[in-house]
Design a protein around this motif. Sequence first.
Motif, PDB file in Angstrom:
ATOM      1  N   ALA A   1      12.304  38.947 -22.639  1.00  0.00           N
ATOM      2  CA  ALA A   1      10.777  37.999 -23.249  1.00  0.00           C
ATOM      3  C   ALA A   1      11.126  37.993 -24.630  1.00  0.00           C
ATOM      4  O   ALA A   1      10.830  36.922 -25.195  1.00  0.00           O
ATOM      5  CB  ALA A   1       9.614  38.295 -22.699  1.00  0.00           C
ATOM      6  N   LEU A   2      11.390  39.068 -25.247  1.00  0.00           N
ATOM      7  CA  LEU A   2      11.280  39.158 -26.794  1.00  0.00           C
ATOM      8  C   LEU A   2      12.711  38.586 -27.507  1.00  0.00           C
ATOM      9  O   LEU A   2      12.524  38.569 -28.607  1.00  0.00           O
ATOM     10  CB  LEU A   2      10.886  40.588 -27.201  1.00  0.00           C
ATOM     11  CG  LEU A   2       9.482  41.135 -27.011  1.00  0.00           C
ATOM     12  CD1 LEU A   2       9.540  42.558 -27.130  1.00  0.00           C
ATOM     13  CD2 LEU A   2       8.541  40.296 -27.940  1.00  0.00           C
ATOM     14  N   GLY A   3      13.730  38.727 -26.510  1.00  0.00           N
ATOM     15  CA  GLY A   3      14.966  38.139 -27.158  1.00  0.00           C
ATOM     16  C   GLY A   3      15.952  39.200 -27.716  1.00  0.00           C
ATOM     17  O   GLY A   3      16.558  38.730 -28.521  1.00  0.00           O
ATOM     18  N   VAL A   4      15.680  40.414 -27.297  1.00  0.00           N
ATOM     19  CA  VAL A   4      16.409  41.448 -27.980  1.00  0.00           C
ATOM     20  C   VAL A   4      17.777  41.820 -26.948  1.00  0.00           C
ATOM     21  O   VAL A   4      17.602  42.337 -25.843  1.00  0.00           O
ATOM     22  CB  VAL A   4      15.570  42.792 -27.952  1.00  0.00           C
ATOM     23  CG1 VAL A   4      16.648  43.734 -28.863  1.00  0.00           C
ATOM     24  CG2 VAL A   4      14.462  42.335 -29.291  1.00  0.00           C
ATOM     25  N   PRO A   5      18.835  41.642 -27.246  1.00  0.00           N
ATOM     26  CA  PRO A   5      19.975  42.052 -26.353  1.00  0.00           C
ATOM     27  C   PRO A   5      20.410  43.416 -26.537  1.00  0.00           C
ATOM     28  O   PRO A   5      20.144  44.075 -27.609  1.00  0.00           O
ATOM     29  CB  PRO A   5      21.210  41.015 -27.039  1.00  0.00           C
ATOM     30  CG  PRO A   5      21.036  40.819 -28.563  1.00  0.00           C
ATOM     31  CD  PRO A   5      19.440  40.795 -28.403  1.00  0.00           C
TER      32      PRO A   5
ATOM     33  N   VAL B   1      20.325  34.286 -28.317  1.00  0.00           N
ATOM     34  CA  VAL B   1      18.934  33.440 -28.142  1.00  0.00           C
ATOM     35  C   VAL B   1      18.439  33.373 -26.795  1.00  0.00           C
ATOM     36  O   VAL B   1      19.023  33.860 -25.950  1.00  0.00           O
ATOM     37  CB  VAL B   1      19.375  31.828 -28.662  1.00  0.00           C
ATOM     38  CG1 VAL B   1      19.665  31.992 -30.235  1.00  0.00           C
ATOM     39  CG2 VAL B   1      20.174  31.201 -27.723  1.00  0.00           C
ATOM     40  N   LEU B   2      17.306  32.621 -26.590  1.00  0.00           N
ATOM     41  CA  LEU B   2      16.659  32.640 -25.357  1.00  0.00           C
ATOM     42  C   LEU B   2      16.868  31.359 -24.619  1.00  0.00           C
ATOM     43  O   LEU B   2      17.033  30.384 -25.259  1.00  0.00           O
ATOM     44  CB  LEU B   2      15.058  32.473 -25.704  1.00  0.00           C
ATOM     45  CG  LEU B   2      14.517  33.973 -26.029  1.00  0.00           C
ATOM     46  CD1 LEU B   2      13.378  33.839 -26.805  1.00  0.00           C
ATOM     47  CD2 LEU B   2      14.457  34.896 -24.783  1.00  0.00           C
ATOM     48  N   ILE B   3      17.036  31.501 -23.478  1.00  0.00           N
ATOM     49  CA  ILE B   3      17.036  30.129 -22.616  1.00  0.00           C
ATOM     50  C   ILE B   3      15.976  30.490 -21.338  1.00  0.00           C
ATOM     51  O   ILE B   3      15.739  31.349 -21.043  1.00  0.00           O
ATOM     52  CB  ILE B   3      18.323  30.141 -21.717  1.00  0.00           C
ATOM     53  CG1 ILE B   3      18.841  31.266 -21.013  1.00  0.00           C
ATOM     54  CG2 ILE B   3      19.597  29.756 -23.047  1.00  0.00           C
ATOM     55  CD1 ILE B   3      20.169  30.912 -20.054  1.00  0.00           C
ATOM     56  N   GLU B   4      15.749  29.145 -21.122  1.00  0.00           N
ATOM     57  CA  GLU B   4      14.518  29.149 -20.073  1.00  0.00           C
ATOM     58  C   GLU B   4      14.855  27.976 -18.953  1.00  0.00           C
ATOM     59  O   GLU B   4      15.367  26.956 -19.454  1.00  0.00           O
ATOM     60  CB  GLU B   4      13.109  29.010 -20.723  1.00  0.00           C
ATOM     61  CG  GLU B   4      12.021  28.727 -20.010  1.00  0.00           C
ATOM     62  CD  GLU B   4      10.579  28.666 -20.391  1.00  0.00           C
ATOM     63  OE1 GLU B   4       9.957  27.788 -20.331  1.00  0.00           O
ATOM     64  OE2 GLU B   4      10.353  29.541 -21.220  1.00  0.00           O
TER      65      GLU B   4
ATOM     66  N   ASP C   1       6.140  34.639 -15.675  1.00  0.00           N
ATOM     67  CA  ASP C   1       4.986  33.768 -15.726  1.00  0.00           C
ATOM     68  C   ASP C   1       5.586  32.538 -15.097  1.00  0.00           C
ATOM     69  O   ASP C   1       5.036  31.197 -15.631  1.00  0.00           O
ATOM     70  CB  ASP C   1       4.534  33.263 -17.241  1.00  0.00           C
ATOM     71  CG  ASP C   1       3.836  34.693 -17.777  1.00  0.00           C
ATOM     72  OD1 ASP C   1       3.311  35.457 -16.938  1.00  0.00           O
ATOM     73  OD2 ASP C   1       3.988  34.815 -18.975  1.00  0.00           O
ATOM     74  N   GLY C   2       6.236  32.397 -13.887  1.00  0.00           N
ATOM     75  CA  GLY C   2       6.555  31.387 -13.072  1.00  0.00           C
ATOM     76  C   GLY C   2       7.730  30.665 -13.746  1.00  0.00           C
ATOM     77  O   GLY C   2       8.069  29.634 -12.966  1.00  0.00           O
ATOM     78  N   LYS C   3       8.253  31.156 -14.716  1.00  0.00           N
ATOM     79  CA  LYS C   3       9.508  30.727 -15.220  1.00  0.00           C
ATOM     80  C   LYS C   3      10.621  31.521 -15.306  1.00  0.00           C
ATOM     81  O   LYS C   3      10.468  32.829 -14.905  1.00  0.00           O
ATOM     82  CB  LYS C   3       9.308  30.190 -16.942  1.00  0.00           C
ATOM     83  CG  LYS C   3       8.380  29.180 -17.140  1.00  0.00           C
ATOM     84  CD  LYS C   3       8.978  27.911 -16.728  1.00  0.00           C
ATOM     85  CE  LYS C   3       7.998  26.759 -17.309  1.00  0.00           C
ATOM     86  NZ  LYS C   3       8.527  25.393 -17.211  1.00  0.00           N
ATOM     87  N   PHE C   4      11.948  31.201 -15.538  1.00  0.00           N
ATOM     88  CA  PHE C   4      13.020  32.155 -15.523  1.00  0.00           C
ATOM     89  C   PHE C   4      13.554  32.169 -16.842  1.00  0.00           C
ATOM     90  O   PHE C   4      13.919  31.147 -17.560  1.00  0.00           O
ATOM     91  CB  PHE C   4      14.150  31.752 -14.349  1.00  0.00           C
ATOM     92  CG  PHE C   4      13.707  31.564 -12.838  1.00  0.00           C
ATOM     93  CD1 PHE C   4      13.770  32.813 -12.220  1.00  0.00           C
ATOM     94  CD2 PHE C   4      12.874  30.608 -12.458  1.00  0.00           C
ATOM     95  CE1 PHE C   4      13.193  32.841 -11.172  1.00  0.00           C
ATOM     96  CE2 PHE C   4      12.650  30.559 -11.216  1.00  0.00           C
ATOM     97  CZ  PHE C   4      12.660  31.634 -10.459  1.00  0.00           C
ATOM     98  N   VAL C   5      13.510  33.219 -17.516  1.00  0.00           N
ATOM     99  CA  VAL C   5      13.942  33.574 -18.862  1.00  0.00           C
ATOM    100  C   VAL C   5      15.054  34.409 -18.796  1.00  0.00           C
ATOM    101  O   VAL C   5      15.291  35.354 -18.225  1.00  0.00           O
ATOM    102  CB  VAL C   5      12.774  34.191 -19.571  1.00  0.00           C
ATOM    103  CG1 VAL C   5      13.171  34.393 -21.112  1.00  0.00           C
ATOM    104  CG2 VAL C   5      11.620  33.247 -19.352  1.00  0.00           C
ATOM    105  N   GLY C   6      16.093  34.075 -20.209  1.00  0.00           N
ATOM    106  CA  GLY C   6      17.225  34.807 -20.123  1.00  0.00           C
ATOM    107  C   GLY C   6      17.883  34.848 -21.755  1.00  0.00           C
ATOM    108  O   GLY C   6      17.157  34.308 -22.445  1.00  0.00           O
ATOM    109  N   LEU C   7      18.652  35.718 -21.838  1.00  0.00           N
ATOM    110  CA  LEU C   7      19.512  35.796 -23.290  1.00  0.00           C
ATOM    111  C   LEU C   7      20.647  35.025 -22.934  1.00  0.00           C
ATOM    112  O   LEU C   7      21.324  35.438 -21.897  1.00  0.00           O
ATOM    113  CB  LEU C   7      19.523  37.227 -23.666  1.00  0.00           C
ATOM    114  CG  LEU C   7      18.096  37.988 -23.868  1.00  0.00           C
ATOM    115  CD1 LEU C   7      18.466  39.459 -24.049  1.00  0.00           C
ATOM    116  CD2 LEU C   7      17.721  37.443 -25.297  1.00  0.00           C
ATOM    117  N   ALA C   8      21.080  34.532 -24.023  1.00  0.00           N
ATOM    118  CA  ALA C   8      22.628  33.925 -23.795  1.00  0.00           C
ATOM    119  C   ALA C   8      23.116  33.870 -25.140  1.00  0.00           C
ATOM    120  O   ALA C   8      22.436  33.611 -26.170  1.00  0.00           O
ATOM    121  CB  ALA C   8      22.386  32.297 -23.419  1.00  0.00           C
TER     122      ALA C   8
END
Length: 293
Positions: A156-160, A211-214, A243-250
């Motif tokens: 969620a914070l975007g740290v790979p 970066v972040l993708i959602e 929170d009901g979404k799907f979040v990833g690092l890319a």
Amino acid sequence: MPTSTFVHLTDRALIRVSGEEAHHFLQNLVTLDIDVVDQKGAGSAALLTPQGKIQFDFLIFKDADGYLLDTPKEIAADLLKRLTFYRLRAKVTLELLDEDTGVFASLGGTKLDAGTARIDVEDPRLAALGRRIIGSVSELSGGTTLLEDYDRHRIALGVPEGIKDYDYTDIFPHDADMDQLGGVSFQKGCYVGQEVVSRVHHRGTARKRFVLIESDTSLPEKATSIVAKDKSVGEIGSSTSLDGKFVGLALLRLDKVHQAIDNGSPIFCGDAVVTVSLPEWAGFGWPETSTAD
């Protein structure tokens, strides 16, 4: 995340580097200035290939007369072997600590009572990650939550992180945002791979970033291509639901993604339509769009 979230990072291991030449030994090898670790108690670093790509990544903690390297358990033995290769005649002792000593994270930033932990410091990459704690597994494991809680917080914070988001020897420190997260020194002397990293930094030629993708729908597995206008612009690392979404690092070509956004072109990861955003802590912005491959 609640302030009480306390996680045993069971996928991490510790290597101790000690001896009268420990500082000098690490200073000549890793991307971080070890003086920073001496001053602050912790730092983030990598050991690179001679071509400047990440061979191993780890956190470094000051520990009495030496240092502890907090690294993925999966590659800890390989890292120890590589450090031993570089040791030569240096007055340094290298050892992989047994699993009685563990790595923990306090996601809300709560500091433990004095004397409870061997090491208890703010995560050197990003304060929002919380605190990094080293101590006895038998004493600290009670009341901890699942490793997935830490990964959800980190993503969620975007740290790979290595293995979870990228494979070793595949990418450069700038790709993994290490220059943004305190993992690279551009002032200290030479280290393995330093020339390549310095050139990328000073020429401003880093084109790819994590970066972040959602998405509103579930995201596919690591290394799935991310596509805009039928062309790959990168690939996904780790992902989670939040929170009901799907979040990833890319890891994405930012100029290509920016071009797609400007053109109103949908961006896909597998069958999922994704939106792309920069982490809040990012010191980089969207570059000029490019038509080059």
